[in-house]
Design a protein around this motif. Sequence first.
Motif, short mmCIF file in Angstrom:
data_model
loop_
_atom_site.label_atom_id
_atom_site.label_comp_id
_atom_site.label_asym_id
_atom_site.label_seq_id
_atom_site.Cartn_x
_atom_site.Cartn_y
_atom_site.Cartn_z
N TYR A 74 0.80 -1.23 0.00
CA TYR A 74 0.00 0.00 0.00
C TYR A 74 0.84 1.28 0.00
CZ TYR A 74 0.07 -1.32 5.00
OH TYR A 74 0.44 -1.74 6.24
N ILE A 75 2.15 1.16 -0.22
CA ILE A 75 2.94 2.39 -0.37
C ILE A 75 2.84 2.96 -1.78
CG2 ILE A 75 4.79 2.39 1.36
CD1 ILE A 75 6.38 0.71 -0.75
N VAL A 76 2.24 2.22 -2.70
CA VAL A 76 2.12 2.75 -4.05
C VAL A 76 0.80 3.51 -4.19
CG1 VAL A 76 3.50 0.88 -5.04
CG2 VAL A 76 1.01 0.66 -4.95
N ASN A 77 0.79 4.49 -5.07
CA ASN A 77 -0.44 5.23 -5.36
C ASN A 77 -0.43 5.69 -6.81
OD1 ASN A 77 -2.73 6.79 -5.42
ND2 ASN A 77 -1.93 8.43 -4.11
N LEU A 78 -1.07 4.89 -7.64
CA LEU A 78 -1.05 5.19 -9.08
C LEU A 78 -1.82 6.46 -9.42
CD1 LEU A 78 -1.59 1.69 -10.76
CD2 LEU A 78 0.53 3.01 -10.67
N ALA A 79 -2.70 6.91 -8.51
CA ALA A 79 -3.51 8.10 -8.80
C ALA A 79 -2.68 9.38 -8.67
CB ALA A 79 -4.72 8.16 -7.86
N ASN A 80 -1.58 9.31 -7.97
CA ASN A 80 -0.71 10.48 -7.78
C ASN A 80 0.12 10.71 -9.05
OD1 ASN A 80 1.12 12.42 -6.98
ND2 ASN A 80 1.55 11.48 -5.00
N GLY A 81 -0.13 11.83 -9.69
CA GLY A 81 0.52 12.12 -10.96
C GLY A 81 1.93 12.69 -10.85
N ASP A 82 2.36 13.02 -9.65
CA ASP A 82 3.72 13.54 -9.46
C ASP A 82 4.71 12.59 -10.15
OD1 ASP A 82 5.80 15.16 -7.69
OD2 ASP A 82 6.30 13.02 -7.56
N GLU A 83 5.56 13.13 -11.01
CA GLU A 83 6.35 12.28 -11.89
C GLU A 83 7.16 11.22 -11.15
OE1 GLU A 83 8.33 14.41 -15.12
OE2 GLU A 83 9.61 12.64 -15.36
N LEU A 103 6.46 -16.77 -8.33
CA LEU A 103 5.79 -17.62 -7.35
C LEU A 103 4.69 -18.47 -7.99
CD1 LEU A 103 5.44 -14.97 -4.51
CD2 LEU A 103 6.61 -17.17 -4.25
N GLY A 104 4.26 -18.07 -9.18
CA GLY A 104 3.16 -18.79 -9.84
C GLY A 104 1.79 -18.33 -9.40
N VAL A 105 1.71 -17.14 -8.78
CA VAL A 105 0.41 -16.59 -8.36
C VAL A 105 -0.19 -15.81 -9.53
CG1 VAL A 105 -0.72 -14.95 -6.80
CG2 VAL A 105 1.03 -16.49 -5.92
N LYS A 106 -1.48 -15.98 -9.74
CA LYS A 106 -2.15 -15.39 -10.91
C LYS A 106 -2.81 -14.04 -10.64
CE LYS A 106 -4.83 -17.93 -13.42
NZ LYS A 106 -5.95 -18.84 -13.72
N TRP A 107 -3.05 -13.72 -9.34
CA TRP A 107 -3.89 -12.56 -9.03
C TRP A 107 -3.19 -11.62 -8.06
CZ3 TRP A 107 -7.81 -13.51 -12.25
CH2 TRP A 107 -8.20 -14.83 -12.46
N MET A 108 -3.30 -10.32 -8.31
CA MET A 108 -2.78 -9.36 -7.35
C MET A 108 -3.83 -8.28 -7.08
SD MET A 108 0.81 -7.26 -7.26
CE MET A 108 0.44 -5.97 -8.45
N VAL A 109 -4.27 -8.22 -5.82
CA VAL A 109 -5.27 -7.23 -5.41
C VAL A 109 -4.58 -5.88 -5.24
CG1 VAL A 109 -6.88 -6.57 -3.56
CG2 VAL A 109 -6.65 -8.98 -4.22
N LEU A 110 -5.21 -4.84 -5.77
CA LEU A 110 -4.61 -3.50 -5.70
C LEU A 110 -5.64 -2.46 -5.25
CD1 LEU A 110 -2.21 -1.51 -6.57
CD2 LEU A 110 -3.42 -1.33 -8.76
N HIS A 111 -5.26 -1.61 -4.31
CA HIS A 111 -6.08 -0.44 -4.00
C HIS A 111 -5.87 0.53 -5.16
CE1 HIS A 111 -5.80 -1.32 0.61
NE2 HIS A 111 -6.38 -2.28 -0.07
N PRO A 112 -6.94 0.94 -5.83
CA PRO A 112 -6.75 1.76 -7.04
C PRO A 112 -5.87 2.99 -6.81
CG PRO A 112 -9.03 1.06 -6.86
CD PRO A 112 -8.35 0.60 -5.61
N GLY A 113 -6.09 3.68 -5.67
CA GLY A 113 -5.25 4.84 -5.37
C GLY A 113 -6.08 5.97 -4.77
N SER A 114 -5.40 7.01 -4.31
CA SER A 114 -6.08 8.19 -3.75
C SER A 114 -5.68 9.41 -4.58
CB SER A 114 -5.66 8.39 -2.29
OG SER A 114 -6.14 7.33 -1.51
N ALA A 125 -7.52 8.97 -14.44
CA ALA A 125 -6.67 9.01 -15.64
C ALA A 125 -5.26 8.53 -15.30
CB ALA A 125 -6.65 10.42 -16.23
N ASN A 126 -4.74 8.95 -14.15
CA ASN A 126 -3.40 8.50 -13.74
C ASN A 126 -3.36 6.99 -13.49
OD1 ASN A 126 -2.35 11.10 -13.83
ND2 ASN A 126 -2.77 11.52 -11.67
N ILE A 127 -4.40 6.49 -12.83
CA ILE A 127 -4.46 5.04 -12.55
C ILE A 127 -4.47 4.26 -13.87
CG2 ILE A 127 -5.91 3.19 -11.62
CD1 ILE A 127 -6.92 5.31 -9.52
#
Length: 292
Positions: A74-83, A103-114, A125-127
């Motif tokens: 959860y340290i990532v935030n794709l909605a933040n457009g800061d370069e 690892l062979g895992v097929k799914w990764m849950v992601l919080h879209p962002g703030s 748009a950033n996400i």
Amino acid sequence: MLIIGCHVGFNKESQLLGSLEEALSYGANTFMFYTGAPQNTNRSPIDRDLTDKAIALMKERDIDYSKVVVHAPYIVNLANGDEDKFKFSVRFLKEEINRCTELGVKWMVLHPGSHIGLGEEVGIANIVKGLNEILTNSSVTILLETMAGKGSEIGRNFEEIKKIIDGVSNKERIGVCLDTCHLNDAGYDVNKFDDLLAEFDRVVGLSYVKCIHINDSKNERSAHKDRHENIGFGTIGFDSLIKIIYNDKLKDIPKILETPYVGDKPPYREEIAMIRKREFDDQLKDKILSED
Ligand code: FE
Ligand code: FE
Ligand code: ZN
């Protein structure tokens, strides 16, 4: 067959094998984990031998590995457009995808962002831009989690999820993870779950749902708080959660508990047993606390 599990740890020494053993100790037949601490970027290399041992043990114990999910940090935030921040998020999520692939895992849950004040439109748009960079040639599917709408969280309603999916080119690699606490806190009536699913189907499409987080909530509907409660001890209640867990439309998707520890004890073994019995035990927390 019910596919139920919970959030488990993943540490450098035991890796996937340790995560699996923890899940098995709770009577779970699936699980979710972070591939390292969710709040930092320290990641240990994936150990092939431990992964192979875990996969062999899953076969032995009849666990369908194709249902196991990773949660993105959860340290990532794709909605933040800061370069710099945006580049960091994209790079780190690509690395996480590579770790899932190893690892062979097929799914990764992601919080879209703030959107942190940029507004919903810019945030989305950033996400979309980030996801399109991450999902080219990805063998892993990202599951956008429905959010409680705390602060400037995006994904607090089905329309926002739909807008993101619409923008993603690689539709094969995008899906959704519902979260019952988040849905409640966002304002949806999870007590009328068939209606909720019908609405989701109309706005987004039910086939996108690949995972569901099962949590009770400490807060009333529309509180926009995101505080999970143990199964049956919150405002959603046991009967509604059981109806969701055993809903025919969600039969094949993994149900993951992210309920809080009781004192310093994980509640999952007891909660999973209670769910399998379909009978609420209002003494459950006391029982967990008094165990040694
Ligand atoms: Fe989450
Ligand atoms: Fe969740
Ligand atoms: Zn939550």
